[in-house]
Structures are given as structure tokens and as C-alpha cells.
Design a protein around this motif. Structure first.
Motif, mmCIF file in Angstrom:
data_model
loop_
_atom_site.group_PDB
_atom_site.id
_atom_site.type_symbol
_atom_site.label_atom_id
_atom_site.label_comp_id
_atom_site.label_asym_id
_atom_site.label_seq_id
_atom_site.Cartn_x
_atom_site.Cartn_y
_atom_site.Cartn_z
ATOM 1 N N THR A 157 7.154 -6.957 -8.182
ATOM 2 C CA THR A 157 6.505 -6.195 -6.953
ATOM 3 C C THR A 157 7.514 -4.970 -6.666
ATOM 4 O O THR A 157 6.807 -3.814 -6.571
ATOM 5 C CB THR A 157 6.657 -7.032 -5.938
ATOM 6 N N VAL A 158 8.811 -4.935 -6.901
ATOM 7 C CA VAL A 158 9.661 -3.826 -6.675
ATOM 8 C C VAL A 158 9.062 -2.802 -7.876
ATOM 9 O O VAL A 158 9.081 -1.494 -7.494
ATOM 10 C CB VAL A 158 10.913 -4.155 -6.456
ATOM 11 N N ILE A 159 9.125 -3.196 -9.057
ATOM 12 C CA ILE A 159 8.979 -2.224 -10.050
ATOM 13 C C ILE A 159 7.313 -1.834 -9.897
ATOM 14 O O ILE A 159 7.278 -0.489 -10.224
ATOM 15 C CB ILE A 159 8.765 -2.969 -11.344
ATOM 16 N N ALA A 160 6.386 -2.575 -9.567
ATOM 17 C CA ALA A 160 5.120 -2.015 -9.659
ATOM 18 C C ALA A 160 4.766 -1.279 -8.429
ATOM 19 O O ALA A 160 4.224 -0.133 -8.543
ATOM 20 C CB ALA A 160 4.194 -3.307 -9.353
ATOM 21 N N PHE A 161 5.546 -1.657 -7.381
ATOM 22 C CA PHE A 161 5.258 -0.606 -6.111
ATOM 23 C C PHE A 161 6.028 0.908 -6.267
ATOM 24 O O PHE A 161 5.412 1.539 -6.061
ATOM 25 C CB PHE A 161 5.975 -1.272 -5.066
ATOM 26 N N THR A 162 7.176 0.675 -7.103
ATOM 27 C CA THR A 162 7.751 2.133 -7.391
ATOM 28 C C THR A 162 6.986 2.939 -8.440
ATOM 29 O O THR A 162 6.686 4.040 -8.150
ATOM 30 C CB THR A 162 9.183 1.761 -7.913
ATOM 31 N N LEU A 163 6.548 2.066 -9.240
ATOM 32 C CA LEU A 163 5.499 2.932 -10.173
ATOM 33 C C LEU A 163 4.207 3.416 -9.842
ATOM 34 O O LEU A 163 3.709 4.382 -10.162
ATOM 35 C CB LEU A 163 5.264 1.984 -11.345
ATOM 36 N N THR A 164 3.663 2.590 -8.749
ATOM 37 C CA THR A 164 2.504 3.198 -8.299
ATOM 38 C C THR A 164 2.689 4.013 -7.253
ATOM 39 O O THR A 164 1.671 5.067 -6.761
ATOM 40 C CB THR A 164 1.736 1.912 -7.551
ATOM 41 N N HIS A 165 4.011 4.483 -6.817
ATOM 42 C CA HIS A 165 4.239 5.323 -5.932
ATOM 43 C C HIS A 165 5.172 6.297 -6.379
ATOM 44 O O HIS A 165 6.132 6.755 -5.671
ATOM 45 C CB HIS A 165 4.808 4.717 -4.282
ATOM 46 N N PHE A 166 5.073 6.657 -7.741
ATOM 47 C CA PHE A 166 6.161 7.215 -8.490
ATOM 48 C C PHE A 166 6.699 8.742 -7.929
ATOM 49 O O PHE A 166 7.800 9.107 -7.730
ATOM 50 C CB PHE A 166 5.912 7.099 -10.003
ATOM 51 N N PRO A 167 5.406 9.434 -7.625
ATOM 52 C CA PRO A 167 5.744 10.850 -7.398
ATOM 53 C C PRO A 167 6.502 10.869 -5.838
ATOM 54 O O PRO A 167 7.446 11.708 -5.709
ATOM 55 C CB PRO A 167 4.065 11.321 -7.082
ATOM 56 N N ALA A 168 6.396 9.958 -5.170
ATOM 57 C CA ALA A 168 7.014 9.787 -3.771
ATOM 58 C C ALA A 168 8.496 9.414 -3.972
ATOM 59 O O ALA A 168 9.156 9.753 -3.109
ATOM 60 C CB ALA A 168 6.333 9.044 -2.732
ATOM 61 N N ALA A 169 8.764 8.814 -5.083
ATOM 62 C CA ALA A 169 9.939 8.034 -5.122
ATOM 63 C C ALA A 169 11.098 9.286 -5.627
ATOM 64 O O ALA A 169 12.391 9.032 -5.453
ATOM 65 C CB ALA A 169 10.327 7.283 -6.256
ATOM 66 N N GLY A 170 10.643 10.410 -5.992
ATOM 67 C CA GLY A 170 11.403 11.261 -6.359
ATOM 68 C C GLY A 170 12.460 11.272 -7.775
ATOM 69 O O GLY A 170 13.743 11.836 -7.752
ATOM 70 N N LEU A 171 12.085 10.422 -8.557
ATOM 71 C CA LEU A 171 12.797 9.986 -9.750
ATOM 72 C C LEU A 171 12.583 10.859 -10.948
ATOM 73 O O LEU A 171 11.234 11.286 -11.053
ATOM 74 C CB LEU A 171 12.726 8.447 -10.167
ATOM 75 N N PRO A 172 13.386 10.960 -11.988
ATOM 76 C CA PRO A 172 12.856 11.705 -13.230
ATOM 77 C C PRO A 172 11.851 10.790 -13.888
ATOM 78 O O PRO A 172 11.819 9.880 -13.837
ATOM 79 C CB PRO A 172 14.338 11.476 -13.967
#
Length: 225
Positions: free
Chosen positions: A110-125
Motif C-alpha cells: 500500500t505504501v508503494i502503491a500510494f507513493t507511485l500514484t502520488h509520485f509527482p507530489a513525492a518530489g523523488l527522482p
């Protein structure tokens, strides 16, 4: 002179026994996870609902372990079939052990999926998205091994987790077999219907058992008394 084949021992009877077992296990698995499936229909596909979807998927772990147990211990004689009994026994034996591994796996996915679906907001490369997706797939494959081990053997949760990680690379063909099932299921879901994994759960789990035979054999030979 040919020896007559007793009723329940011929190839047609074995096929009928397999079909009966698959249908029974499929029905019992769907009943076991029906509260979660109903919850998924209510939750909807919004990425913000991923934590609620994970909660709805909690019953799937014990149900899959019980189904694997029933399929592994299935009878091949049409005159002596007890798949429902085997499923209930698998549930009693494996519900708690399966939840001990299935719950943290769901949280992690769930953490992985949530991060991927909100990837632009995560500020990651950008390359982090590919890395997270690969970690998610690896976690699913680990979970497949862990469910098989939980369903068929009695280990402590941490020992099952270590063995599942060990077998990811020890038996690459078994891992590739689980990966092919994952790809086929994802492709079928995308092309046909989201209900496909639920409708074909029993055949998919039987295929997982078949591809996991080297894992099962080595565990029985080297890690059990």
C-alpha cells in the motif's frame, strides 16, 4: 487380458475430481473474501482509498492459504472427495499464520502503491518510480512463496519470511513461474475484467502450487524433521 479400472481411478474420473475440487475451493474462497470484495466495490478506484482497499484485502491472505492447503491435499478419486473439509482445516491451521505475513505485506504494498500514484507530489527522482515498481513486484513474488510455505508447513512467521526470501533466488524457475502467473493475471485483468483474479483464483493457486514443487520438496527435505 486388460485389467478393468475401478470406478474413480480412471483418467476421466481424475479430471472430474479435479474440476469438482477446483469449483468447491473457488466457491469457498469467494465466500471467505466476500466481505472484502463488497468493501472494494464500495471503496472505488480513487488512489486516496488505497488504505481502505488494503483493509478489504485482509481476508484474502487466510483464504488463499486455506485454498492452497485444500488443493495440495486434494483427492484424485471421484469416490472420495472432501475439498470443503480440507479447506476448513486449512483455514483453521493457517488463518493466523497467514495474517502475520499477509498484513505487513499489504501495508508495504500500500505504501508503494500510494507513493507511485502520488509520485509527482513525492518530489523523488524519476528513476525511483521504476525502483519502487520493481520492489513491489519482488514483494509480491516473496508473498507467493510465503503463502505456499504457510499453507503447507508449520514455521514461525519470521522463519517463513526468511525461507520465502531465500527461495526467491534459490529456485529461480519457481519464482519465474509465480511471476508469469502475475503477468498473465494482470494482463487478463486489464484486457477482460477486474473480476478475473477472483473468478480464476483456484486454477491460479493450483498453478502456483505446481510451479512451487521444487520449493515444497526442498523445504520438506531440508527444513522439516
Amino acid at each position: 487380458m486388460t485389467t478393468p479400472i475401478a470406478f474413480g481411478q480412471g483418467s476421466l474420473s481424475r479430471v472430474a475430481a479435479l474440476v469438482h475440487t477446483l469449483l468447491t475451493v473457488e466457491a469457498l474462497l469467494l465466500v471467505s473474501v466476500s466481505p472484502g470484495l463488497a468493501g472494494l466495490l464500495l471503496v472505488g478506484p480513487d488512489p486516496a482509498n488505497l488504505p481502505l482497499a488494503a483493509v478489504c484485502l485482509l481476508p484474502l491472505g487466510p483464504a488463499a492459504a486455506a485454498a492452497l492447503y485444500a488443493l495440495h491435499h486434494r483427492d484424485r478419486d471421484l469416490t472420495d472427495l472432501h475439498p470443503a473439509r480440507a479447506y476448513r482445516r486449512g483455514w483453521r491451521l493457517n488463518a493466523v499464520p497467514a495474517l502475520k505475513l499477509w498484513t505487513p505485506l499489504l501495508v508495504w504494498l500500500t505504501v508503494i502503491a500510494f507513493t507511485l500514484t502520488h509520485f509527482p507530489a513525492a518530489g523523488l527522482p524519476g528513476w525511483w518510480a521504476g525502483l519502487l515498481a520493481a520492489v513491489g513486484v519482488g514483494s509480491l513474488l516473496w508473498g507467493a512463496h510465503a503463502l505456499v510455505l504457510t499453507a503447507l508447513f508449520t514455521f514461525r512467521a519470521r522463519d517463513t519470511a526468511r525461507l520465502a526470501a531465500y527461495f526467491l533466488f534459490r529456485h529461480a524457475r519457481a519464482t519465474l513461474g509465480a511471476a508469469s502467473l502475475l503477468v498473465l493475471t494482470a494482463a487478463g485483468t486489464a484486457v477482460l475484467t477486474e473480476a478475473l483474479p477472483a473468478l480464476l483464483a483456484a486454477p491460479l493457486l493450483l498453478s502456483l502450487l505446481h510451479s512451487s514443487r521444487p520449493v515444497i520438496a526442498e523445504t520438506r527435505a531440508d527444513f522439516t524433521a
